[in-house]
Design an enzyme around this catalytic site. Structure first.
Site, PDB file in Angstrom:
ATOM      1  N   LYS A 128      -0.124  -7.323  -0.375  1.00 30.65           N
ATOM      2  CA  LYS A 128      -0.506  -6.207   0.485  1.00 30.65           C
ATOM      3  C   LYS A 128      -1.704  -6.619   1.340  1.00 30.65           C
ATOM      4  CE  LYS A 128       2.282  -2.882  -1.091  1.00 30.65           C
ATOM      5  NZ  LYS A 128       3.179  -2.069  -0.259  1.00 30.65           N
ATOM      6  N   ASP A 155       3.085  -7.491   3.226  1.00 32.25           N
ATOM      7  CA  ASP A 155       3.316  -6.095   3.581  1.00 32.25           C
ATOM      8  C   ASP A 155       2.003  -5.512   4.103  1.00 32.25           C
ATOM      9  OD1 ASP A 155       4.058  -3.496   3.887  1.00 32.25           O
ATOM     10  OD2 ASP A 155       4.639  -3.155   1.804  1.00 32.25           O
ATOM     11  N   GLU A 168       6.538  -7.372   6.289  1.00 30.07           N
ATOM     12  CA  GLU A 168       7.107  -6.034   6.120  1.00 30.07           C
ATOM     13  C   GLU A 168       6.239  -5.008   6.837  1.00 30.07           C
ATOM     14  OE1 GLU A 168       8.196  -2.916   2.512  1.00 30.07           O
ATOM     15  OE2 GLU A 168       8.069  -5.066   2.086  1.00 30.07           O
ATOM     16  N   ASP A 217      10.141  -0.789   6.844  1.00 25.13           N
ATOM     17  CA  ASP A 217       9.985   0.056   5.664  1.00 25.13           C
ATOM     18  C   ASP A 217       9.731   1.488   6.129  1.00 25.13           C
ATOM     19  OD1 ASP A 217       9.353   1.403   3.355  1.00 25.13           O
ATOM     20  OD2 ASP A 217       7.782   0.054   2.704  1.00 25.13           O
ATOM     21  N   LYS A 277      14.282   2.499   0.604  1.00 22.67           N
ATOM     22  CA  LYS A 277      13.607   3.109  -0.544  1.00 22.67           C
ATOM     23  C   LYS A 277      14.428   4.317  -0.979  1.00 22.67           C
ATOM     24  CE  LYS A 277       9.695   0.586  -0.528  1.00 22.67           C
ATOM     25  NZ  LYS A 277       8.434   1.124   0.026  1.00 22.67           N
TER      26      LYS A 277
END
Length: 336
Positions: free
Chosen positions: A154, A178, A204, A229, A251
């Protein structure tokens, strides 16, 4: 059919930080559906970004309890279509319900869910393990705590390249990045050049979700693939991502469960997009549902239960990125 709702507050091993928030506990709703001495289980977690809480989900499901409990012997597709009009404004609740119904349906058929779908699991992708934003020292420590073949890192800080350079000194693992909408266009394009040198596989959602002009620019100029995403929430979004992203991260909680998630993956494949499913720090209940989609995926991020201090269920197990299925039918879940 009987509906049972359970509320949990899942404690994490470490504070989990992304570009927009930090958490130590993850509220979660577990839905159980009982019929003919079988039980099916589903899960959805709260999420402030999508303005969803567990009490809201429980309230929305209670409103249609009678309709849910009057249902018998419909296919998961029929059940989802029946429930969608009532829960179209609460896809998280619909997800938990859909997962539970898919699980129950497969158990009553005497099959694992992937068997019911005629999927073969011999080429399943490995799951990554997520390293949340922290000090560089803490991020290195988290990585060393659990050696893994693929890390999802992240980012969204002022030290992003320095972080990845330091992490790279400690492992030969594949890196995925991400940024959770934390970068701008030029930042993404320039970062991609440096990150590719550091063994990063893809980026991402670097750009804010609704900036489609920016996505198109990054898509054309990035030296790394870009996976959607936050820009890919429901079924209609998959087509929008064509020529704006190289792949989509589906998701289940955002799209309303396994039933629409399968359709989104099929649509992405038709468009030539890479396919991925991600998690939302669910327990093994939600993670086990994801596992049955693995044969259709290029990438998967299903490490949510590994981030918990204590799990609330047994089901699929994960070791060094490899997912193993339990003997039980359906999704294979049992609450502890």
């Amino acid at each position: 059919m009987k509906l049972i709702l359970r509320e949990y507050n899942l404690k994490l091993k470490h504070t989990f930080t992304i570009s927009r928030e930090s958490i130590d506990f993850q509220p979660s709703l577990i839905v159980e559906l009982q019929s003919d001495n079988f039980s099916g289980f589903g899960e959805a977690t709260s999420n402030p970004y999508y303005k969803t809480t567990v009490p809201m989900m429980m309230e929305d499901l209670e409103k249609i309890r009678n309709i849910i409990e009057a249902t018998e012997n419909e296919t998961p597709e029929e059940f989802w279509a029946k429930m969608h009009p009532y829960l179209k404004d609460d896809m998280f609740a619909l997800c938990a319900l859909d997962l539970a119904y898919n699980d129950l349906y497969a158990r009553k058929k005497g099959k694992k869910l992937y068997e019911l779908w005629n999927y073969t699991t011999d080429k399943n992708p490995l799951t990554d393990y997520t390293i949340g934003i922290a000090s560089i020292e803490k991020m290195v420590s988290k990585m060393q705590e659990l050696p893994w073949p693929i890390y999802k890192i992240k980012l969204g800080t002022k030290e992003d390249i320095a972080i990845v350079k330091e992490l790279r000194k400690h492992t030969d693992a594949i890196f995925r990045i991400d940024a959770n909408c934390g970068w701008g266009v030029d930042e993404t394009i320039n970062n991609a050049i440096e990150l590719k040198k550091l063994g990063v596989e893809f980026l991402e959602q670097p750009i804010k979700a609704d900036n489609w002009e920016a996505h198109a620019t990054v898509f054309k100029h990035s030296v790394l693939p870009i996976i959607a995403d936050e820009s890919c929430i429901i079924e209609e979004d998959v087509a929008k991502c064509f020529n704006h992203f190289h792949g989509v991260n589906v998701k289940l909680v955002k799209c309303g469960g396994l039933t629409p998630g399968k359709r989104m993956i099929e649509e992405a494949k038709k468009l030539g997009l890479k396919t991925m499913v991600g998690c939302m720090t669910e327990s093994t209940v939600g993670i086990s549902a994801i596992a049955h989609l693995l044969p259709q995926l290029d990438y998967v991020d299903m490490d949510g239960a590994l981030l918990l201090a204590e799990d609330i269920a047994t089901g699929v197990t994960i070791k060094n990125g490899v997912i193993s299925y339990p003997e039980l039918n359906g999704t294979g879940v049992t609450l502890i």
